[in-house]
Write a protein that holds these residues in place. Sequence first.
Motif, PDB file in Angstrom:
ATOM      1  N   SER A 135       0.813  -1.220   0.000  1.00  0.00           N
ATOM      2  CA  SER A 135       0.000   0.000   0.000  1.00  0.00           C
ATOM      3  C   SER A 135       0.843   1.266   0.000  1.00  0.00           C
ATOM      4  CB  SER A 135      -0.946   0.004   1.201  1.00  0.00           C
ATOM      5  OG  SER A 135      -0.225  -0.057   2.421  1.00  0.00           O
ATOM      6  N   LEU A 136       2.046   1.216   0.555  1.00  0.00           N
ATOM      7  CA  LEU A 136       2.910   2.394   0.588  1.00  0.00           C
ATOM      8  C   LEU A 136       3.333   2.812  -0.819  1.00  0.00           C
ATOM      9  CD1 LEU A 136       5.198   1.611   3.682  1.00  0.00           C
ATOM     10  CD2 LEU A 136       3.231   3.166   3.551  1.00  0.00           C
ATOM     11  N   TRP A 137       3.433   1.830  -1.714  1.00  0.00           N
ATOM     12  CA  TRP A 137       3.771   2.125  -3.100  1.00  0.00           C
ATOM     13  C   TRP A 137       2.515   2.374  -3.928  1.00  0.00           C
ATOM     14  CZ3 TRP A 137       8.790   1.050  -5.729  1.00  0.00           C
ATOM     15  CH2 TRP A 137       9.841   0.952  -4.818  1.00  0.00           C
ATOM     16  N   LYS A 138       1.444   1.636  -3.621  1.00  0.00           N
ATOM     17  CA  LYS A 138       0.201   1.783  -4.385  1.00  0.00           C
ATOM     18  C   LYS A 138      -0.344   3.197  -4.266  1.00  0.00           C
ATOM     19  CE  LYS A 138      -3.376  -0.638  -2.951  1.00  0.00           C
ATOM     20  NZ  LYS A 138      -4.321  -1.778  -2.789  1.00  0.00           N
ATOM     21  N   GLU A 139      -0.154   3.815  -3.132  1.00  0.00           N
ATOM     22  CA  GLU A 139      -0.654   5.174  -2.923  1.00  0.00           C
ATOM     23  C   GLU A 139      -0.095   6.156  -3.948  1.00  0.00           C
ATOM     24  OE1 GLU A 139      -0.765   8.585   0.626  1.00  0.00           O
ATOM     25  OE2 GLU A 139       0.139   6.615   0.983  1.00  0.00           O
ATOM     26  N   HIS A 140       1.097   5.864  -4.456  1.00  0.00           N
ATOM     27  CA  HIS A 140       1.759   6.766  -5.405  1.00  0.00           C
ATOM     28  C   HIS A 140       1.748   6.205  -6.822  1.00  0.00           C
ATOM     29  CE1 HIS A 140       3.182   9.228  -2.052  1.00  0.00           C
ATOM     30  NE2 HIS A 140       3.535   8.108  -1.444  1.00  0.00           N
ATOM     31  N   ALA A 141       0.762   5.380  -7.122  1.00  0.00           N
ATOM     32  CA  ALA A 141       0.691   4.752  -8.446  1.00  0.00           C
ATOM     33  C   ALA A 141       0.615   5.790  -9.561  1.00  0.00           C
ATOM     34  CB  ALA A 141      -0.516   3.817  -8.512  1.00  0.00           C
ATOM     35  N   GLU A 142      -0.098   6.883  -9.336  1.00  0.00           N
ATOM     36  CA  GLU A 142      -0.257   7.888 -10.388  1.00  0.00           C
ATOM     37  C   GLU A 142       1.082   8.518 -10.764  1.00  0.00           C
ATOM     38  OE1 GLU A 142      -2.577  12.126 -11.314  1.00  0.00           O
ATOM     39  OE2 GLU A 142      -3.240  10.846  -9.653  1.00  0.00           O
ATOM     40  N   ALA A 143       1.806   9.010  -9.781  1.00  0.00           N
ATOM     41  CA  ALA A 143       3.089   9.659 -10.062  1.00  0.00           C
ATOM     42  C   ALA A 143       4.088   8.669 -10.649  1.00  0.00           C
ATOM     43  CB  ALA A 143       3.657  10.281  -8.786  1.00  0.00           C
ATOM     44  N   ASP A 144       4.163   7.480 -10.078  1.00  0.00           N
ATOM     45  CA  ASP A 144       5.121   6.479 -10.561  1.00  0.00           C
ATOM     46  C   ASP A 144       4.789   6.058 -11.986  1.00  0.00           C
ATOM     47  OD1 ASP A 144       6.274   6.648  -8.068  1.00  0.00           O
ATOM     48  OD2 ASP A 144       5.457   4.757  -7.330  1.00  0.00           O
ATOM     49  N   THR A 145       3.492   5.920 -12.280  1.00  0.00           N
ATOM     50  CA  THR A 145       3.077   5.574 -13.640  1.00  0.00           C
ATOM     51  C   THR A 145       3.471   6.662 -14.615  1.00  0.00           C
ATOM     52  OG1 THR A 145       1.203   4.257 -12.876  1.00  0.00           O
ATOM     53  CG2 THR A 145       1.114   5.065 -15.136  1.00  0.00           C
ATOM     54  N   PHE A 146       3.273   7.913 -14.221  1.00  0.00           N
ATOM     55  CA  PHE A 146       3.607   9.022 -15.104  1.00  0.00           C
ATOM     56  C   PHE A 146       5.060   8.961 -15.547  1.00  0.00           C
ATOM     57  CE2 PHE A 146       5.568  13.165 -15.648  1.00  0.00           C
ATOM     58  CZ  PHE A 146       4.830  13.673 -16.712  1.00  0.00           C
ATOM     59  N   PHE A 147       5.965   8.773 -14.611  1.00  0.00           N
ATOM     60  CA  PHE A 147       7.384   8.792 -14.963  1.00  0.00           C
ATOM     61  C   PHE A 147       7.804   7.536 -15.725  1.00  0.00           C
ATOM     62  CE2 PHE A 147       7.368  11.981 -11.538  1.00  0.00           C
ATOM     63  CZ  PHE A 147       7.993  13.011 -12.223  1.00  0.00           C
ATOM     64  N   CYS A 148       7.245   6.387 -15.377  1.00  0.00           N
ATOM     65  CA  CYS A 148       7.570   5.169 -16.129  1.00  0.00           C
ATOM     66  C   CYS A 148       7.016   5.248 -17.545  1.00  0.00           C
ATOM     67  CB  CYS A 148       7.026   3.937 -15.407  1.00  0.00           C
ATOM     68  SG  CYS A 148       7.966   3.491 -13.929  1.00  0.00           S
ATOM     69  N   PHE A 149       5.809   5.775 -17.681  1.00  0.00           N
ATOM     70  CA  PHE A 149       5.216   5.979 -19.006  1.00  0.00           C
ATOM     71  C   PHE A 149       6.052   6.966 -19.816  1.00  0.00           C
ATOM     72  CE2 PHE A 149       2.328   8.745 -21.537  1.00  0.00           C
ATOM     73  CZ  PHE A 149       1.989   7.832 -22.527  1.00  0.00           C
ATOM     74  N   THR A 150       6.485   8.050 -19.192  1.00  0.00           N
ATOM     75  CA  THR A 150       7.312   9.039 -19.884  1.00  0.00           C
ATOM     76  C   THR A 150       8.620   8.417 -20.366  1.00  0.00           C
ATOM     77  OG1 THR A 150       6.381  10.870 -18.581  1.00  0.00           O
ATOM     78  CG2 THR A 150       8.517  11.248 -19.623  1.00  0.00           C
TER      79      THR A 150
END
Length: 402
Positions: free
Chosen positions: A248-263
């Motif tokens: 859950s500590l990582w899931k909470e930041h799924a949006e930001a982490d996805t953005f940078f991995c997608f970029t």
Amino acid sequence: MSSLHKTKIAKFQSILSEAHINLPVLRELCFSGIPFEGGIRCLCWKILLNYLPAERSLWDSVLEKQRETYAHFLKEMMIRPGIAKVKFGISREDVTLEDHPLNPNPDSRWNTYFKDNEVLLQIDKDVRRLCPDFSFFLNPTEYPCRLIMDHQNEYETLWKRVEQTTLKSQTVAQNRSGLTYVSSPLKTSTSYPLNEYDPLPNGCEAHWEVVERILFIYAKLNPGIAYVQGMNEIVGPIYYTFATNPNSLWKEHAEADTFFCFTNLMAEIRDNFIKSLDDSQCGITSKMEKVYSTLKEEDEELYLKLQEQNIKPQFFAFRWLTLLLSQEFVLPDVIRIWDSLFADEKRFDFLLRVLCAMLILIRGQLLEGDFTTNMRLLQDYPLSDGDVLPILKKAKELQDSK
């Protein structure tokens, strides 16, 4: 859980706990499929997509910095036009003679706002039909964007902006994966009526809304490419993987982490989405030709059959290559394929082998079929044995034979 799978998990945990990650060894392990348990796949994808460095001690600081950066992007790009920041963090309406909705100045914030809406309309349309056979994106996220939820008078919810706009929906200039200039359209499904994608009650946010925000921020930060139809199919599996992280500590930041991995991923495949580069050495046309040249080396009889029927690679390989097969298979199978693609040290050379393997595994049907039958097969690929493992196995054999 089988003892073999437990052993595999233990190998991943051992490598990921080292002070310096041995990337060649990690790539080799990931190539054969990454376990979901313990958030292992999420962590490995972040490393393989160059979001996290090999030095484990740097992870916390990198994540903190990047997530703060994304929060800054939201504050800068989600703010409503006509809202000005004043002292002490208080906002006020700020429509002036110099900057108002009718100002023709191209540098006007309002003019930029209206231009952004043209792109946003296409994004909104695409994310509402993301993985329509899979209900996940309809469901509420546990972690809605607090910036927007808590300050709705100041920051915009994108779907509300789309509903409020009076702009007529236009086709975005870079809309290429719709294949308006070749015969094979993007596959669509109507398993879920679009009205099922209606926004959730106040205070809630569906996963598709998060994906919409990620794509909008990306388009704003990358005006050279902006948004191209099909990018939603690239970001979707990444976000799903991160948003279902058991940690859950990582899931909470799924949006930001996805953005940078997608970029980072788009930095590697963006040439596929830029029409002006189609006929260049790095463009999509060259890659499609490589699919057929590779097939000719591996199975000349099948190659000649497709040539005889004038089945060009543009009719099917465009979508396969551009969207990394994300529209050909169900989401869990796409994620399994991406384990291998992300682990490919040469960065997606393996994708060419996967495409050839897909053709070779249905060679019997293709050799017997006429043009219409074969086009139907290639545009709606028949998955053998219900999973993608035979395809990946054959692709690996093709790779190892070189």
